[in-house]
Design an enzyme around this catalytic site. Structure first.
Site, PDB file in Angstrom:
ATOM      1  N   ASP A 256       0.683  -1.935   4.728  1.00  0.00           N
ATOM      2  CA  ASP A 256       0.300  -0.706   5.421  1.00  0.00           C
ATOM      3  C   ASP A 256      -1.077  -0.243   4.930  1.00  0.00           C
ATOM      4  OD1 ASP A 256       0.306   1.643   6.871  1.00  0.00           O
ATOM      5  OD2 ASP A 256       1.597   2.711   5.456  1.00  0.00           O
TER       6      ASP A 256
ATOM      7  N   HIS B 160       0.874  -1.184   0.000  1.00  0.00           N
ATOM      8  CA  HIS B 160       0.000   0.000   0.000  1.00  0.00           C
ATOM      9  C   HIS B 160       0.910   1.231   0.000  1.00  0.00           C
ATOM     10  CE1 HIS B 160      -2.514  -3.245   1.586  1.00  0.00           C
ATOM     11  NE2 HIS B 160      -3.593  -2.539   1.272  1.00  0.00           N
TER      12      HIS B 160
END
Length: 286
Positions: A168, A41
């Site tokens: 993340d 991410h």
């Protein structure tokens, strides 16, 4: 998905995540074999802290802003601050490095990085920011799907037996995100068991995380730890009071590095007397 990391870049959660990420990179690059890093991410990888988004929340002031002002003399924190300063030398005095930039900064010429971002605008900016770095492949795709597609990593004739995966997610799905993340970690471990995996998670009320801790401890990794930083009491569901990292297969003495750095971060970034930190083993190798 409506999340934009530009509003939160440089906050206390980023500080924890990025101090740990650099320490992990340094531990892994201590050995000569090439590495593969997957950032699931990734965002855009580079943020202006004088931009409208960052200024609207002011979160960076209580994170990287306070840390730069205090500049505590602790090696892992000093390593992180040096990386932020290097980013600002290259990109201007208000720049803040996201995880793709830190990976590109810390890893070597023969290492490879895959950075995934689902949102079209963010992915396009990510490509622009790293178009001159041949080590980085940018994918506009779901990060969890990328874990299935890109692990185990292979580029040409080179198979990468070492490396890391940083997960993340924005946690827009709240506690349901843990189900998705833990399922993805279990599947990824089956395909690439030797990799180190890091999952970032927010902390609001700690008691709500107890099922997550129990399930995380059953993952098939040889060793599993959590590293957590609180800036205030973990008793409110209405705000992020801290954050943590679930680390699978941490390198040797990685826990010691974090155990020395996190109390300093808690003292520097803490907003109340309830600020604190903890490094806890959920499973240790025999």
């Amino acid at each position: 998905m409506n999340y934009r990391h530009a509003f939160h870049a440089g906050n206390h959660a980023d500080v924890l995540k990025h101090v740990a990420l650099l320490a992990l990179c340094d531990a892994l690059t201590a050995k000569p074999a090439p590495l593969f890093a997957l950032d699931t991410h990734a965002g855009r990888g580079l943020y202006p802290l004088d931009g409208n988004s960052a200024l609207r929340t002011g979160e960076a002031e209580g994170g990287i802003g306070r840390l730069l002002a205090e500049a505590p003399k602790q090696p892992a924190i000093g390593r992180y601050l040096a990386a932020v300063r290097a980013c600002r030398t290259e990109h201007g005095p208000s720049a803040y490095p996201g995880s793709p930039w830190l990976l590109s900064h810390a890893l070597r010429a023969d290492d490879r990085i895959a950075a995934c971002e689902l949102q079209p605008e963010e992915a396009e900016q990510l490509k622009h920011n790293f178009e001159r770095d041949a080590r980085i492949a940018v994918h506009q795709r779901d990060g969890y799907a990328a874990m299935k597609a890109l692990l185990p990593p292979k580029f040409g004739a080179t198979r990468y037996n070492r490396g890391l995966v940083l997960i993340d997610p924005p946690f827009e799905a709240q506690l349901e995100e843990f189900d998705t993340a833990l399922g993805a970690l279990r599947e990824a471990q089956a395909r690439w068991p030797q990799g180190s995996y890091v999952l970032w998670y927010p902390i609001k009320r700690r008691r709500a995380l107890q099922p997550f801790y129990r399930r995380a401890a059953t993952l098939p990794a040889k060793s599993i730890l959590t590293a957590e930083l609180l800036v205030r009491a973990d008793d409110s569901p209405l705000r992020m009071n801290g954050s943590g990292l679930l680390v699978l297969n941490p390198p040797w003495q990685f826990d010691r590095v974090l155990s020395e750095a996190l109390p300093v971060l808690a003292r520097t970034l803490g907003e109340t007397a309830d600020a604190g930190s903890a490094v806890t083993w959920l499973k240790q190798a025999d």
